[in-house]
Write a protein that holds these residues in place. Structure first.
Motif, PDB file in Angstrom:
ATOM      1  N   CYS A  53      38.019 -29.981  -9.911  1.00  0.00           N
ATOM      2  CA  CYS A  53      38.869 -29.425 -10.965  1.00  0.00           C
ATOM      3  C   CYS A  53      39.063 -30.438 -12.088  1.00  0.00           C
ATOM      4  O   CYS A  53      38.716 -31.606 -11.957  1.00  0.00           O
ATOM      5  CB  CYS A  53      40.235 -29.042 -10.400  1.00  0.00           C
ATOM      6  N   LYS A  54      39.602 -29.954 -13.168  1.00  0.00           N
ATOM      7  CA  LYS A  54      40.198 -30.767 -14.220  1.00  0.00           C
ATOM      8  C   LYS A  54      41.681 -30.489 -14.115  1.00  0.00           C
ATOM      9  O   LYS A  54      42.076 -29.338 -13.907  1.00  0.00           O
ATOM     10  CB  LYS A  54      39.705 -30.342 -15.602  1.00  0.00           C
ATOM     11  N   ALA A  55      42.508 -31.505 -14.236  1.00  0.00           N
ATOM     12  CA  ALA A  55      43.949 -31.286 -14.109  1.00  0.00           C
ATOM     13  C   ALA A  55      44.710 -32.206 -15.051  1.00  0.00           C
ATOM     14  O   ALA A  55      44.304 -33.347 -15.292  1.00  0.00           O
ATOM     15  CB  ALA A  55      44.396 -31.537 -12.675  1.00  0.00           C
ATOM     16  N   TRP A  56      45.809 -31.679 -15.575  1.00  0.00           N
ATOM     17  CA  TRP A  56      46.730 -32.464 -16.385  1.00  0.00           C
ATOM     18  C   TRP A  56      47.736 -33.128 -15.462  1.00  0.00           C
ATOM     19  O   TRP A  56      48.403 -32.454 -14.681  1.00  0.00           O
ATOM     20  CB  TRP A  56      47.451 -31.582 -17.398  1.00  0.00           C
ATOM     21  N   VAL A  57      47.787 -34.455 -15.522  1.00  0.00           N
ATOM     22  CA  VAL A  57      48.755 -35.230 -14.745  1.00  0.00           C
ATOM     23  C   VAL A  57      49.580 -36.062 -15.716  1.00  0.00           C
ATOM     24  O   VAL A  57      49.192 -36.261 -16.870  1.00  0.00           O
ATOM     25  CB  VAL A  57      48.062 -36.138 -13.705  1.00  0.00           C
ATOM     26  N   ALA A  63      50.694 -37.433 -20.797  1.00  0.00           N
ATOM     27  CA  ALA A  63      49.918 -36.388 -20.123  1.00  0.00           C
ATOM     28  C   ALA A  63      48.446 -36.727 -20.280  1.00  0.00           C
ATOM     29  O   ALA A  63      47.968 -36.946 -21.395  1.00  0.00           O
ATOM     30  CB  ALA A  63      50.221 -35.024 -20.728  1.00  0.00           C
ATOM     31  N   MET A  64      47.723 -36.773 -19.167  1.00  0.00           N
ATOM     32  CA  MET A  64      46.313 -37.154 -19.183  1.00  0.00           C
ATOM     33  C   MET A  64      45.495 -36.119 -18.403  1.00  0.00           C
ATOM     34  O   MET A  64      45.918 -35.657 -17.349  1.00  0.00           O
ATOM     35  CB  MET A  64      46.121 -38.537 -18.528  1.00  0.00           C
ATOM     36  N   LEU A  65      44.310 -35.810 -18.921  1.00  0.00           N
ATOM     37  CA  LEU A  65      43.400 -34.890 -18.254  1.00  0.00           C
ATOM     38  C   LEU A  65      42.473 -35.697 -17.358  1.00  0.00           C
ATOM     39  O   LEU A  65      41.818 -36.638 -17.825  1.00  0.00           O
ATOM     40  CB  LEU A  65      42.600 -34.100 -19.290  1.00  0.00           C
ATOM     41  N   VAL A  66      42.431 -35.353 -16.065  1.00  0.00           N
ATOM     42  CA  VAL A  66      41.611 -36.093 -15.110  1.00  0.00           C
ATOM     43  C   VAL A  66      40.656 -35.158 -14.379  1.00  0.00           C
ATOM     44  O   VAL A  66      40.904 -33.956 -14.275  1.00  0.00           O
ATOM     45  CB  VAL A  66      42.485 -36.854 -14.071  1.00  0.00           C
ATOM     46  N   ASP A  67      39.577 -35.729 -13.868  1.00  0.00           N
ATOM     47  CA  ASP A  67      38.676 -35.032 -12.958  1.00  0.00           C
ATOM     48  C   ASP A  67      39.179 -35.290 -11.550  1.00  0.00           C
ATOM     49  O   ASP A  67      39.455 -36.444 -11.195  1.00  0.00           O
ATOM     50  CB  ASP A  67      37.248 -35.569 -13.082  1.00  0.00           C
ATOM     51  N   ILE A  80      46.579 -32.337  -5.951  1.00  0.00           N
ATOM     52  CA  ILE A  80      45.258 -32.807  -6.358  1.00  0.00           C
ATOM     53  C   ILE A  80      45.063 -34.261  -5.954  1.00  0.00           C
ATOM     54  O   ILE A  80      46.023 -35.011  -5.749  1.00  0.00           O
ATOM     55  CB  ILE A  80      45.028 -32.637  -7.874  1.00  0.00           C
ATOM     56  N   GLU A  81      43.808 -34.634  -5.848  1.00  0.00           N
ATOM     57  CA  GLU A  81      43.411 -36.013  -5.591  1.00  0.00           C
ATOM     58  C   GLU A  81      42.433 -36.405  -6.685  1.00  0.00           C
ATOM     59  O   GLU A  81      41.584 -35.601  -7.083  1.00  0.00           O
ATOM     60  CB  GLU A  81      42.743 -36.141  -4.227  1.00  0.00           C
ATOM     61  N   PHE A  82      42.548 -37.638  -7.168  1.00  0.00           N
ATOM     62  CA  PHE A  82      41.639 -38.127  -8.194  1.00  0.00           C
ATOM     63  C   PHE A  82      41.569 -39.639  -8.113  1.00  0.00           C
ATOM     64  O   PHE A  82      42.392 -40.286  -7.457  1.00  0.00           O
ATOM     65  CB  PHE A  82      42.063 -37.654  -9.592  1.00  0.00           C
TER      66      PHE A  82
END
Length: 110
Positions: A53-57, A63-67, A80-82
């Protein structure tokens, strides 16, 4: 003279990764609370094969968009885990902060 878009995208991703590492080092990762998750009343589903997924954390105010991957979820949120650098991180975010990545879809261009 034109620019090579492939290299430009690569260097953009590298810069984004450095910014993310710096922010993650300076600010705490935020996660939803048990109250927000309605932990006592909503069942949680665990996926034996977490989905990309892509997720906003949030790290502090940022606020950062992560894989990442969705490992668990309920009706409201996703766990989520990243990875950032060499750190494996986990948090709960609202379900609408997560975008699934379909197999074969290049996550860096989403």
């Amino acid at each position: 003279m034109g620019t090579n878009k492939r290299y430009a995208a690569y260097y953009d991703r590298q810069m984004d990764a450095r910014i993310l590492q710096r922010i993650a080092a300076e600010f705490p990762l935020q996660s939803l609370t048990d109250r927000e998750l309605q932990a006592g009343s909503l069942p949680v589903t665990r996926d034996p094969q977490p989905k990309p997924c892509k997720a906003w954390v949030r790290f502090g105010p940022h606020a950062m968009l992560v894989d990442g991957v969705v490992a668990v979820w309920n009706d409201l949120a996703c766990g989520i885990e990243f990875t950032i650098g060499d750190r494996q991180l986990r948090c709960w975010v609202w379900a609408n902060a997560v975008t699934p990545i379909e197999p074969g879809y290049p996550s860096h261009e989403h």
